[in-house]
Design a protein around this motif. Structure first.
Motif, PDB file in Angstrom:
ATOM      1  N   LEU A 191      -7.589  13.382  -7.145  1.00 49.67           N
ATOM      2  CA  LEU A 191      -8.965  13.361  -7.622  1.00 49.67           C
ATOM      3  C   LEU A 191      -9.962  13.017  -6.524  1.00 49.67           C
ATOM      4  O   LEU A 191     -11.165  13.128  -6.738  1.00 49.67           O
ATOM      5  N   THR A 192      -9.467  12.610  -5.366  1.00 49.81           N
ATOM      6  CA  THR A 192     -10.374  12.331  -4.245  1.00 49.81           C
ATOM      7  C   THR A 192     -10.961  13.624  -3.707  1.00 49.81           C
ATOM      8  O   THR A 192     -12.160  13.730  -3.451  1.00 49.81           O
ATOM      9  N   GLY A 193     -10.131  14.629  -3.525  1.00 47.86           N
ATOM     10  CA  GLY A 193     -10.610  15.921  -3.057  1.00 47.86           C
ATOM     11  C   GLY A 193     -10.904  15.947  -1.566  1.00 47.86           C
ATOM     12  O   GLY A 193     -10.536  15.042  -0.825  1.00 47.86           O
ATOM     13  N   PRO A 194     -11.572  17.003  -1.103  1.00 51.46           N
ATOM     14  CA  PRO A 194     -11.795  17.220   0.335  1.00 51.46           C
ATOM     15  C   PRO A 194     -12.629  16.113   0.977  1.00 51.46           C
ATOM     16  O   PRO A 194     -13.447  15.473   0.320  1.00 51.46           O
ATOM     17  N   ASN A 195     -12.399  15.911   2.290  1.00 49.35           N
ATOM     18  CA  ASN A 195     -13.288  15.013   3.026  1.00 49.35           C
ATOM     19  C   ASN A 195     -14.460  15.809   3.586  1.00 49.35           C
ATOM     20  O   ASN A 195     -14.517  17.038   3.476  1.00 49.35           O
ATOM     21  N   PHE A 196     -15.399  15.122   4.184  1.00 45.63           N
ATOM     22  CA  PHE A 196     -16.634  15.777   4.623  1.00 45.63           C
ATOM     23  C   PHE A 196     -16.441  16.605   5.888  1.00 45.63           C
ATOM     24  O   PHE A 196     -17.179  17.543   6.151  1.00 45.63           O
TER      25      PHE A 196
ATOM     26  N   VAL B  48       0.858  -1.184   0.000  1.00 47.93           N
ATOM     27  CA  VAL B  48       0.000   0.000   0.000  1.00 47.93           C
ATOM     28  C   VAL B  48       0.897   1.237   0.000  1.00 47.93           C
ATOM     29  O   VAL B  48       1.775   1.381   0.863  1.00 47.93           O
ATOM     30  N   LEU B  49       0.693   2.138  -0.964  1.00 48.38           N
ATOM     31  CA  LEU B  49       1.560   3.307  -1.133  1.00 48.38           C
ATOM     32  C   LEU B  49       0.760   4.601  -0.985  1.00 48.38           C
ATOM     33  O   LEU B  49      -0.276   4.767  -1.619  1.00 48.38           O
ATOM     34  N   ILE B  50       1.290   5.526  -0.170  1.00 52.10           N
ATOM     35  CA  ILE B  50       0.587   6.767   0.158  1.00 52.10           C
ATOM     36  C   ILE B  50       1.448   7.963  -0.247  1.00 52.10           C
ATOM     37  O   ILE B  50       2.601   8.088   0.178  1.00 52.10           O
TER      38      ILE B  50
ATOM     39  N   SER C  80      -2.580   1.925  -4.524  1.00 50.15           N
ATOM     40  CA  SER C  80      -2.269   3.340  -4.304  1.00 50.15           C
ATOM     41  C   SER C  80      -3.570   4.128  -4.366  1.00 50.15           C
ATOM     42  O   SER C  80      -4.552   3.678  -4.946  1.00 50.15           O
ATOM     43  N   MET C  81      -3.570   5.284  -3.755  1.00 49.68           N
ATOM     44  CA  MET C  81      -4.805   6.079  -3.680  1.00 49.68           C
ATOM     45  C   MET C  81      -4.477   7.557  -3.585  1.00 49.68           C
ATOM     46  O   MET C  81      -3.362   7.940  -3.234  1.00 49.68           O
ATOM     47  N   ASP C  82      -5.460   8.400  -3.917  1.00 48.99           N
ATOM     48  CA  ASP C  82      -5.383   9.830  -3.626  1.00 48.99           C
ATOM     49  C   ASP C  82      -6.010  10.035  -2.255  1.00 48.99           C
ATOM     50  O   ASP C  82      -7.204   9.769  -2.071  1.00 48.99           O
ATOM     51  N   ILE C  83      -5.219  10.482  -1.287  1.00 49.10           N
ATOM     52  CA  ILE C  83      -5.773  10.696   0.046  1.00 49.10           C
ATOM     53  C   ILE C  83      -6.605  11.983   0.064  1.00 49.10           C
ATOM     54  O   ILE C  83      -6.433  12.861  -0.782  1.00 49.10           O
ATOM     55  N   PRO C  84      -7.543  12.110   0.999  1.00 49.52           N
ATOM     56  CA  PRO C  84      -8.407  13.298   1.040  1.00 49.52           C
ATOM     57  C   PRO C  84      -7.620  14.604   1.080  1.00 49.52           C
ATOM     58  O   PRO C  84      -6.571  14.696   1.712  1.00 49.52           O
TER      59      PRO C  84
ATOM     60  N   ALA D 189       0.489  15.945  -3.796  1.00 44.82           N
ATOM     61  CA  ALA D 189       0.800  14.944  -4.822  1.00 44.82           C
ATOM     62  C   ALA D 189      -0.443  14.096  -5.080  1.00 44.82           C
ATOM     63  O   ALA D 189      -1.559  14.455  -4.700  1.00 44.82           O
ATOM     64  N   SER D 190      -0.258  12.944  -5.712  1.00 47.73           N
ATOM     65  CA  SER D 190      -1.364  12.051  -6.052  1.00 47.73           C
ATOM     66  C   SER D 190      -0.803  10.659  -6.244  1.00 47.73           C
ATOM     67  O   SER D 190       0.421  10.447  -6.201  1.00 47.73           O
ATOM     68  N   LEU D 191      -1.675   9.696  -6.470  1.00 46.42           N
ATOM     69  CA  LEU D 191      -1.211   8.314  -6.658  1.00 46.42           C
ATOM     70  C   LEU D 191      -0.290   8.180  -7.869  1.00 46.42           C
ATOM     71  O   LEU D 191       0.493   7.228  -7.969  1.00 46.42           O
ATOM     72  N   HIS D 192      -0.351   9.138  -8.797  1.00 45.74           N
ATOM     73  CA  HIS D 192       0.501   9.082  -9.989  1.00 45.74           C
ATOM     74  C   HIS D 192       1.989   9.109  -9.641  1.00 45.74           C
ATOM     75  O   HIS D 192       2.814   8.656 -10.429  1.00 45.74           O
ATOM     76  N   THR D 193       2.309   9.638  -8.472  1.00 42.57           N
ATOM     77  CA  THR D 193       3.710   9.743  -8.080  1.00 42.57           C
ATOM     78  C   THR D 193       4.386   8.384  -7.954  1.00 42.57           C
ATOM     79  O   THR D 193       5.607   8.292  -8.022  1.00 42.57           O
ATOM     80  N   TRP D 194       3.583   7.319  -7.788  1.00 41.14           N
ATOM     81  CA  TRP D 194       4.130   5.966  -7.602  1.00 41.14           C
ATOM     82  C   TRP D 194       4.191   5.157  -8.895  1.00 41.14           C
ATOM     83  O   TRP D 194       4.528   3.968  -8.859  1.00 41.14           O
ATOM     84  N   GLU D 195       3.876   5.741 -10.029  1.00 36.65           N
ATOM     85  CA  GLU D 195       3.754   4.953 -11.260  1.00 36.65           C
ATOM     86  C   GLU D 195       5.042   4.204 -11.615  1.00 36.65           C
ATOM     87  O   GLU D 195       4.994   3.088 -12.126  1.00 36.65           O
ATOM     88  N   GLY D 196       6.193   4.812 -11.349  1.00 40.56           N
ATOM     89  CA  GLY D 196       7.466   4.135 -11.635  1.00 40.56           C
ATOM     90  C   GLY D 196       7.646   2.884 -10.796  1.00 40.56           C
ATOM     91  O   GLY D 196       8.047   1.824 -11.312  1.00 40.56           O
ATOM     92  N   TRP D 197       7.362   2.986  -9.511  1.00 40.08           N
ATOM     93  CA  TRP D 197       7.473   1.825  -8.632  1.00 40.08           C
ATOM     94  C   TRP D 197       6.462   0.745  -9.020  1.00 40.08           C
ATOM     95  O   TRP D 197       6.796  -0.448  -9.047  1.00 40.08           O
ATOM     96  N   VAL D 198       5.231   1.180  -9.304  1.00 37.16           N
ATOM     97  CA  VAL D 198       4.187   0.210  -9.648  1.00 37.16           C
ATOM     98  C   VAL D 198       4.574  -0.565 -10.907  1.00 37.16           C
ATOM     99  O   VAL D 198       4.449  -1.802 -10.960  1.00 37.16           O
ATOM    100  N   ALA D 199       5.069   0.131 -11.917  1.00 37.23           N
ATOM    101  CA  ALA D 199       5.467  -0.530 -13.166  1.00 37.23           C
ATOM    102  C   ALA D 199       6.556  -1.571 -12.919  1.00 37.23           C
ATOM    103  O   ALA D 199       6.558  -2.641 -13.541  1.00 37.23           O
ATOM    104  N   ALA D 200       7.466  -1.283 -11.992  1.00 39.89           N
ATOM    105  CA  ALA D 200       8.587  -2.188 -11.731  1.00 39.89           C
ATOM    106  C   ALA D 200       8.199  -3.375 -10.856  1.00 39.89           C
ATOM    107  O   ALA D 200       8.824  -4.446 -10.950  1.00 39.89           O
ATOM    108  N   LEU D 201       7.175  -3.218 -10.021  1.00 38.07           N
ATOM    109  CA  LEU D 201       6.868  -4.245  -9.023  1.00 38.07           C
ATOM    110  C   LEU D 201       5.600  -5.052  -9.292  1.00 38.07           C
ATOM    111  O   LEU D 201       5.406  -6.111  -8.692  1.00 38.07           O
TER     112      LEU D 201
END
Length: 324
Positions: free
Chosen positions: A112-117, A77-79, A104-108, A84-96
């Motif tokens: 693209l997740t945006g604000p929490n409630f 699980v990558l944060i 991976s996710m966009d945290i609140p 930033a956004s989940l796109h920052t991990w694309e290099g690692w994801v491609a390799a692993l």
């Protein structure tokens, strides 16, 4: 003959003229850099192609990518970090992803997740969010890693749920009180209440480019496409307001005493040219987490996983293959 104006009157007129000129220049600058929020639907075609999906976590649609081997019983699980956004991990994801399942996710407040409630962006709230996401995805055990704010969230998850986290990867992670030697311009503005209106309605591209270059060891590696991505994620509706709230809720070092409670295998990756969270913090993590391993990349900056995914993921692969 026309009567000459008195000196005080002439000075007043000159001052008023200068004020009007400056006001006109400011208005023109705002007009040139005007950048209203963009609805998330407008950003999806470019920034959320497959395998992106949106998973509802306590009613909040969360941008998630779940990639790699479906038979992996302990996903990685990558944060990501601030702005930033989940796109920052694309290099690692491609390799692993041929060997591991990677979530991976966009945290609140970001991506693209945006604000929490609740408008709550304290680190413990983020840690609970990650555990809620894992529960929603029915992931009981996992390896967790994160960069900057994401690293702080990762180790807090490890502290909160030691029975669920098997290994920990910290990449230029937050956790201790620190003094930056340099900070992205966007972050500096987000900390200034008097700049709130400007920050939420304008976004000069040169400011975004300078901010991204600030966190790279080699600014020449920052491409136009990379700036496009950071710009788009910042413009996602609500993110700029949420960023200001996040900075107002900062509590650097408030949970640092808990770091010594971490007993799982831990890899610490750091950029030697990190000017935001200085490399001295890497050594503090190494001292406080018994048995942890530190790998320093002397020429990289605050986001070494993004700046040089090939070199940094090699350290991750060795760590994942090592015997605890």
């Amino acid at each position: 003959m026309r009567k000459l104006l008195s000196l005080p009157v002439r000075i007043t007129l000159i001052v008023l003229g200068i004020i009007m000129l400056l006001f006109s220049m400011v208005c023109f600058a705002i007009l040139l850099t005007w950048a209203p929020d963009k609805p998330v639907e407008e950003l999806l075609p470019r920034w959320a192609p497959a395998p992106s999906q949106f998973i509802a976590v306590k009613g909040l649609p969360v941008h998630v990518r779940d990639e790699g081997r479906r038979d992996d019983p302990v996903p990685l699980v990558l944060i990501h970090g601030t702005s930033a956004s989940l796109h920052t991990w694309e290099g690692w994801v491609a390799a692993l992803k041929s060997q591991r399942r990677i979530i991976s996710m966009d945290i609140p407040a970001f991506g693209l997740t945006g604000p929490n409630f609740e408008d709550d962006y304290h680190s413990p709230t983020y840690a609970k969010f990650i555990l809620d996401l894992m529960d929603t995805m029915r992931v009981s055990h996992f390896i967790i890693g994160g960069n900057s704010l994401g690293g702080e969230i990762a180790w807090q998850v490890a502290v909160a749920a030691p029975d669920r986290v098997e290994r920990l990867i910290l990449v230029d992670a937050g956790g201790y009180a620190f003094t930056p030697t340099s900070m992205p311009l966007g972050f500096r503005l987000a900390r200034m209440p008097e700049a709130a209106w400007l920050m939420e309605h304008t976004l000069p591209r040169h400011m975004m480019e300078a901010s991204v270059k600030n966190v790279y060891g080699d600014p020449d590696k920052v491409t136009a496409e990379l700036v496009d991505r950071y710009q788009a994620m910042t413009l996602r509706a609500g993110n700029r307001h949420a960023l200001r709230l996040r900075f107002s809720q900062l509590d650097h070092g408030a949970q640092a005493a808990s770091i010594k409670r971490i007993k799982i295998p831990t890899l610490i990756i750091w950029g030697g040219k990190d000017h935001l969270i200085p490399p001295e913090n890497a050594k503090r993590f190494q001292q406080d987490i018994v048995g942890s391993k530190l790998v320093m990349f002397e020429q990289l900056g605050h986001v070494p996983h993004e700046e040089d995914p090939v070199a940094t993921v090699a350290a991750v692969r060795d760590f994942l293959q090592s015997v605890p």
